[in-house]
Each structure stands twice: as C-alpha cells, then as structure tokens.
Design a protein around this motif. Structure first.
Motif, PDB file in Angstrom:
ATOM      1  N   ALA A   1       0.728  -1.286  -0.121  1.00  0.00           N
ATOM      2  CA  ALA A   1      -0.109   0.097   0.003  1.00  0.00           C
ATOM      3  C   ALA A   1       0.969   1.164  -0.092  1.00  0.00           C
ATOM      4  O   ALA A   1       0.335   2.423  -0.128  1.00  0.00           O
ATOM      5  CB  ALA A   1      -0.766  -0.070   1.300  1.00  0.00           C
ATOM      6  N   GLY A   2       2.253   1.313   0.078  1.00  0.00           N
ATOM      7  CA  GLY A   2       3.071   2.339   0.291  1.00  0.00           C
ATOM      8  C   GLY A   2       2.867   3.102   1.385  1.00  0.00           C
ATOM      9  O   GLY A   2       2.968   4.458   1.564  1.00  0.00           O
ATOM     10  N   LYS A   3       2.389   2.555   2.519  1.00  0.00           N
ATOM     11  CA  LYS A   3       2.189   3.310   3.719  1.00  0.00           C
ATOM     12  C   LYS A   3       3.541   3.470   4.624  1.00  0.00           C
ATOM     13  O   LYS A   3       3.236   4.242   5.773  1.00  0.00           O
ATOM     14  CB  LYS A   3       0.987   2.775   4.460  1.00  0.00           C
ATOM     15  CG  LYS A   3      -0.206   2.421   3.960  1.00  0.00           C
ATOM     16  CD  LYS A   3      -1.497   1.748   4.788  1.00  0.00           C
ATOM     17  CE  LYS A   3      -2.505   1.784   4.033  1.00  0.00           C
ATOM     18  NZ  LYS A   3      -3.436   1.088   5.212  1.00  0.00           N
ATOM     19  N   LEU A   4       4.558   2.990   4.255  1.00  0.00           N
ATOM     20  CA  LEU A   4       5.652   3.168   5.156  1.00  0.00           C
ATOM     21  C   LEU A   4       6.757   3.967   4.609  1.00  0.00           C
ATOM     22  O   LEU A   4       7.131   3.888   3.027  1.00  0.00           O
ATOM     23  CB  LEU A   4       6.310   1.873   5.351  1.00  0.00           C
ATOM     24  CG  LEU A   4       5.477   0.719   6.099  1.00  0.00           C
ATOM     25  CD1 LEU A   4       6.244  -0.651   5.912  1.00  0.00           C
ATOM     26  CD2 LEU A   4       4.995   1.093   7.423  1.00  0.00           C
ATOM     27  N   ASP A   5       7.243   4.730   5.302  1.00  0.00           N
ATOM     28  CA  ASP A   5       8.185   5.724   4.631  1.00  0.00           C
ATOM     29  C   ASP A   5       9.914   5.281   5.368  1.00  0.00           C
ATOM     30  O   ASP A   5      10.002   5.223   6.358  1.00  0.00           O
ATOM     31  CB  ASP A   5       7.930   7.089   5.500  1.00  0.00           C
ATOM     32  CG  ASP A   5       9.114   8.411   4.948  1.00  0.00           C
ATOM     33  OD1 ASP A   5      10.051   8.026   4.424  1.00  0.00           O
ATOM     34  OD2 ASP A   5       8.725   9.539   5.144  1.00  0.00           O
TER      35      ASP A   5
END
Length: 423
Positions: free
Chosen positions: A287-291
């Motif tokens: 989901a691309g939620k992690l930086d």
C-alpha cells in the motif's frame, strides 16, 4: 584471474567468495557484471547476479554476459554457483543456465553438486538432505518463491533442461578423485552432460574438486569450490598473499526479509533479548504506507542493534501473495528495504546485517555496491564484507535465509565491529 564464478544471488556469492578465501585465493566479489577490468591481483572473481527467480531467458542472458567478462579477465575455469538447497522451480533457472554455460564453453561432464555439509546439506543417491531430512521435508517445501517439493536432484533438474542428467553415487565418491573421474567418464559415455554427484562430507568435496582439475565448467553450492584452489596451488599459480580485516565502528542495524525457519528463529531470539524491533507487513509495503526515511530515523535512534523485519510465517506470506500477487509483494518489500538501507548509509550507519538472499540483493543494488571486500567467516556460508557506498567504510553481513544459528545477528555484529576472533 584464474577462477571465474557466477552466482545467482548475492548471499550465495558471498558464501562462495568466503569458501575460496579460506582456501587461500585472493577473491573479489562483484555486484553485477563489471564494466571495467578487474585488478590483476585477483585470483578468483565472483560475479554476483540477482538471477535466481527472474525469467529463465533473462537469467541465461545475464549469466552469459558474466561469462564473457570473466573470460576476458583470463579465467581458465568457471563455476556456476546456486543455493545449497537447489532453489528453483520446475522451469528453472538452474538447469537452463547450466545448459547455456555448458554450450557456450563446449563443456561436457558438468558436475551438479549443491552439497554444503557445513550447513547440513548433503547428497546421497542423488537426493538432497538438509541435516536428517529430505529437502522436501525440511521446510523448503514452503519457500514462497521456489518451493522445493522433490529431493531427487536428478529428477528436478531433468524437468528444467533437455540435456541428459547423469549421476555419480557415493560408492565412487568415497573412493577418491580417480574413482570420481572414472565415474564421470562413464556417465559421459552414456550421454549424460549434467551429472549429479553425491557428497556427504568436506572430504568428499575436496576429492571432487581434485577430480575436476582442468574442467572448464562445474556447478553447485559453495562447497563444490573447496578443492579447486589446491589445483591452482599445485601449479604454482597462487600468490599465497592473504587479506586483513578491520572492523567498522558506529551503529548496527539488522534488516531481515527472509521467512525461512532459521531466520524466524533468529528474529525470535532478538525478540527474546528484548531488543528494538520494527515489523514490515506485506499489506503496508504494497500500500506504500511506510516511509523508509522514518524507519531509518527510528533505527538510528535506538541504543542497541535494532531489527527491521518482514520475516512472517509462511502462511501469512502465502495469504499476502494470494491477495496482491507474488511479484508485487516481493517487489514492494525489496524496494522498501533498499530505500531503508540508502537512508541508513546516508545517516552514517557503520554495520548492516541483512538476512535473506532477495533482501540482500535488493540492498546491494540499492546501495549501488560494485565490489565487496571479503572478510572473515561469521558462520558457515556467511562472511563479513566491507564496501564504501558513500566514500567511507560500511561493514555488511549478507546472510542466506537458512544460514546461521539463533544468535547470528549478535555474532555478525561482533565480527563486523572487529570484537570477535577472526579467521
């Protein structure tokens, strides 16, 4: 350069480089196919590819490109290195790459021997064992990318290539190099070109190596290389010069993307020691939620050896693959680890311990490491490494998922820091 090696992943290539170093060769590991000539002092060059799980045609193309570069460096013998658990699907890539290299070198009697007794991998009657279990009962049958459901290497290899597969059994191997040569000749006369060879001990591997003196091509795990340096030494071709190791100070961070049984045990030990942990889930990664910068900042703020991991139970991995697809999950996690590694190096990390072949490959590519200095062994199959991704030294351990004891993370940190005895 005397011996040219092509590895299908980064951790396995480090394992091979470690084996050759311990046997007295001057070794450099290259990340991908180099674009410039190697230093003339290098006696064995290991070109580490990331070709284990890509389409077979791409793996063949990359391997042939590596072969041409190694030939240009003057190599007289070539080794195709793959995992000691023969990680592959019925379509490849071990068989197709081995066959392509054999054709390119016009090589016959090409040995296939993934045995690595030091890590519990042995071959008997053509079947691969992991300690006292057949390969397909060892946990490798649950591998998320290359599930190994048959321990008969002859049968598995025959699915991957049209070349006839032969076998040299333990009866011949136990009688030494001359008996092995005779058995290889018999298999050749019977039309076999790829020949699975049994091995139960390091002594067996040394005898197999002696039997392969002058052979243009051989394939296997790192153990198959044990006896090769002595062939060159007897000819007076090795310099006899060793290498020294200096540890690297600074912070140490562990990155783990493997869901193998051994790595999950190491993660459990880290948890039991109440050390800092940050878990990456497949859902969050896809989901691309992690930086990655925030994760790196968290890791650098910890007092002692933080672990960033996605080493989930195989059932959870399969569930994520069914939801998102195998490749999207793998790509998202690998890209995230690569970005975290870049942020850690930019922040001044001194040591990186990386668990998992695909994760290690992603980190090496993400840091654009073109060559690695080979240091002392941390555990069988896992040497210390040093590179300069930002102009200053960073020590690394790139560990195949199945390697190392439960305290590997701490042991690796000590060796990379220079606080443990080294060989």
């Amino acid at each position: 350069m005397l011996l040219g090696c092509i590895g299908d992943d980064f951790t396995g290539s480090s394992d091979l480089a470690n084996t050759l170093r311990k046997q007295g060769m001057r070794v450099t590991q290259f990340s991908g196919v180099p674009t410039v000539a190697a230093d003339p002092s290098v006696e064995a060059g290991v070109v580490a590819l990331k070709s284990r799980s890509i389409p077979a045609k791409e793996a063949i193309a990359q391997s042939l490109q590596a072969l041409e570069w190694l030939k240009a460096q003057g190599c007289t013998q070539f080794l195709f290195k793959y995992c000691s658990t023969f990680d592959s699907t019925p379509e490849g890539n071990i068989g197709p790459v081995a066959a392509a290299l054999a054709e390119a070198l016009d090589a016959r009697k090409v040995v296939v021997c993934p045995a690595f007794p030091g890590a519990g991998r042995t071959i008997y009657q053509g079947h691969l064992f992991v300690h006292d279990r057949l390969l397909n009962e060892s946990g490798m049958e649950h591998h998320p990318l290359n599930p190994m459901t048959d321990a008969d290497i002859r049968r598995w290899l025959a699915l991957q290539t049209d070349m006839k597969v032969g076998h040299v059994g333990f009866g011949a191997v136990s009688n030494g190099a001359d008996a092995i040569k005779a058995a290889l000749d018999r298999a050749d006369r019977e039309g076999a070109r790829l020949i699975v060879v049994d091995a139960l001990s390091d002594t067996d591997l040394m005898e197999i190596g002696a039997a392969l003196n002058g052979a243009p091509l051989l394939t296997g795990g790192s153990g198959i290389a044990m006896g090769l340096p002595e062939n060159f030494r007897r000819q007076g071709l090795l310099s006899g010069k060793g290498s020294t190791w200096q540890g690297v100070e600074g912070a140490c961070v562990v990155l783990s993307g493997s869901c193998s049984t051994a790595t999950r045990g190491q993660v459990a030990r880290h948890r039991a020691d109440e050390l800092p942990m940050f878990e990456i889930t497949a859902d969050a990664a896809v989901a691309g939620k992690l930086d990655p910068q925030q994760i790196a900042d968290w890791a650098m703020a910890q007092a002692e050896r933080p672990l960033v991991f996605s080493s989930a139970d195989p059932a959870k991995v399969r569930a994520a693959q069914e939801t998102y697809g195998r490749e999207p999950v793998a790509t998202a996690i690998e890209q995230l680890f690569a970005a975290i590694a870049r942020a850690l190096v930019a922040a001044g990390v001194g040591r990186l311990v990386v668990a998992g072949g695909e994760t290690s490959g992603a980190v090496v590519e993400g840091l654009n490491l073109t060559s690695l200095e080979i240091g002392p062994e941390i555990a069988p199959g896992a040497p210390a490494l040093r590179a300069r991704p930002s102009g200053r030294p960073v020590a690394l351990a790139l560990k195949s998922g199945n390697f190392g004891g439960e305290n590997f993370f701490a042991e690796a940190d000590a060796v990379l820091r220079g606080d443990a005895p080294t060989a």
